[in-house]
Design an enzyme around this catalytic site. Sequence first.
Site, mmCIF file in Angstrom:
data_model
loop_
_atom_site.group_PDB
_atom_site.id
_atom_site.type_symbol
_atom_site.label_atom_id
_atom_site.label_comp_id
_atom_site.label_asym_id
_atom_site.label_seq_id
_atom_site.Cartn_x
_atom_site.Cartn_y
_atom_site.Cartn_z
ATOM 1 N N GLU A 92 3.688 -15.634 8.085
ATOM 2 C CA GLU A 92 4.901 -15.525 7.208
ATOM 3 C C GLU A 92 5.959 -14.422 7.815
ATOM 4 O O GLU A 92 5.643 -13.616 8.789
ATOM 5 C CB GLU A 92 4.191 -14.700 5.972
ATOM 6 C CG GLU A 92 3.173 -15.358 5.278
ATOM 7 C CD GLU A 92 2.437 -14.641 4.141
ATOM 8 O OE1 GLU A 92 3.042 -13.724 3.687
ATOM 9 O OE2 GLU A 92 1.476 -14.968 3.784
ATOM 10 N N CYS A 112 -5.412 -10.806 11.332
ATOM 11 C CA CYS A 112 -5.287 -9.525 12.073
ATOM 12 C C CYS A 112 -6.640 -8.900 11.972
ATOM 13 O O CYS A 112 -7.618 -9.401 11.212
ATOM 14 C CB CYS A 112 -4.483 -8.542 11.026
ATOM 15 S SG CYS A 112 -4.295 -6.887 11.567
ATOM 16 N N CYS A 116 -7.614 -3.625 7.420
ATOM 17 C CA CYS A 116 -7.365 -2.537 6.302
ATOM 18 C C CYS A 116 -7.806 -3.232 4.765
ATOM 19 O O CYS A 116 -7.509 -4.503 4.537
ATOM 20 C CB CYS A 116 -5.870 -2.214 6.275
ATOM 21 S SG CYS A 116 -5.552 -1.674 7.756
ATOM 22 N N GLU A 160 -1.165 -6.821 13.871
ATOM 23 C CA GLU A 160 -0.967 -5.343 14.537
ATOM 24 C C GLU A 160 0.017 -5.474 15.704
ATOM 25 O O GLU A 160 -0.765 -5.887 16.854
ATOM 26 C CB GLU A 160 -2.166 -4.856 14.656
ATOM 27 C CG GLU A 160 -2.216 -3.543 15.491
ATOM 28 C CD GLU A 160 -1.476 -2.586 15.015
ATOM 29 O OE1 GLU A 160 -1.248 -1.955 13.815
ATOM 30 O OE2 GLU A 160 -0.380 -2.103 15.737
ATOM 31 N N LEU A 215 -0.022 5.333 7.834
ATOM 32 C CA LEU A 215 -0.770 6.599 7.578
ATOM 33 C C LEU A 215 -1.619 6.410 6.528
ATOM 34 O O LEU A 215 -2.808 6.281 6.715
ATOM 35 C CB LEU A 215 -0.125 8.059 7.615
ATOM 36 C CG LEU A 215 -0.779 9.105 7.933
ATOM 37 C CD1 LEU A 215 -1.586 9.105 9.180
ATOM 38 C CD2 LEU A 215 0.027 10.446 7.717
ATOM 39 N N ASN A 290 0.748 -2.884 -3.379
ATOM 40 C CA ASN A 290 1.053 -4.153 -3.913
ATOM 41 C C ASN A 290 -0.560 -4.533 -4.274
ATOM 42 O O ASN A 290 -1.446 -4.847 -3.355
ATOM 43 C CB ASN A 290 1.463 -4.943 -2.791
ATOM 44 C CG ASN A 290 2.372 -5.927 -3.466
ATOM 45 O OD1 ASN A 290 2.216 -6.647 -4.603
ATOM 46 N ND2 ASN A 290 3.731 -6.125 -2.546
ATOM 47 N N CYS A 333 3.458 -9.138 3.007
ATOM 48 C CA CYS A 333 3.006 -10.176 4.100
ATOM 49 C C CYS A 333 1.444 -10.455 3.933
ATOM 50 O O CYS A 333 0.547 -9.583 3.441
ATOM 51 C CB CYS A 333 3.220 -10.035 5.474
ATOM 52 S SG CYS A 333 4.866 -10.870 5.795
#
Length: 344
Positions: A92, A112, A116, A160, A215, A290, A333
Amino acid sequence: MEKLDIASMTLPELETLFAGLGQPKFRAKQTYKWLRCGVTDFDQMTDLPLTLRDTLRERALIRGVRIVRRLVSKIDGTVKYLYALHDGETVESVLMHYEHGYTVCISTQVGCRMGCSFCASGIDGLKRNLTASEMLAQVFTAGQDNDIRVSNVVLMGMGEPLDNFENSLRFLQLVTAEEGLHIGMRHISLSTSGVVTGIQRLKEYNLPITLSVSLHAPNDTIRSSIMPVNRKWGVEPLLSACKEYQSVTTRRISFEYALIDGVNDSDDCAFELAHRLKGLLCHVNLIPANPVNENSFQKPDHKKILHFQALLAANGINATIRRTLGADINASCGQLRRHAERLV
Ligand code: SAH
Ligand code: SF4
């Protein structure tokens, strides 16, 4: 034999390639210029002899991207693209219009591996790295599709960038080349989840880009619970790497802080964050988290976000709340690609 990824090559690399083909140096330069202008086919290189174009076609591939989906925000004109790569993988990009020009947010990897918990890009892990040419093609295609000049680039899409260090660095070199898009380093931001060894490596190049660090939490307990990368490099080593980076580059660091309701938005978090960042030339970008279908995270209400910002300000930290662009097309994204995967 796999074809050469010719649009990722630097001029000296092309010159070596052309010398091997028995071609004069100036042919390498001509080819380099075409590639820097975003051509997608060797036949567009009209000043090259036909025989040379055939040779190049046999040995090399210009890795472009094909638009699979294009969503335009009715609110602010933000355009979100789902692009297909030459092997069928998808990534994207987002094109945003600000007062100072057009910014393209590009992906650096397919998927990725950082995992996270609030992010859609990492849900299925890493498929593969993007090449520099595939990063460039995202910028060219967004510019060409809208007939505009792209003035800023942010490496903040899927992936990343510091986990794909060489290709991201090569991209920076090619996108700033004067023969091509010639985007100033100062108009480029690179966002990292906190790959400390990557920050240390990047520091050695002393580039005037903006380093943006995701962070999202002021301490290891919270950060490790939402960002597995923190179990490898905690907040302390990350902030020391940022300090060293700053002492070399003298550039202001931008810290991203996605506010997630009940997770990292307490008054204590604001105080601790301000305390941790004291003395660093930096700016904090507060992003209302989001919501992603696959998780249950919610953003705090607007009053709470303003309160968090005010606490930071009262403690000497300059913070802005990121303007949401493309709210109606889910412009953050990773989400469009996942949606598309569910459709196929
Ligand atoms: N991998 C890099 C760059 C790509 S992610 C990084 O993590 O910095 C770009 C930014 O979007 C990061 O700051 C990331 O934390 C943030 N982000 C990802 N998912 C989000 C979500 N659901 N809500 C708000 N921000 C999100
Ligand atoms: Fe990867 Fe960045 Fe998403 Fe984390 S936030 S999973 S590092 S793309």
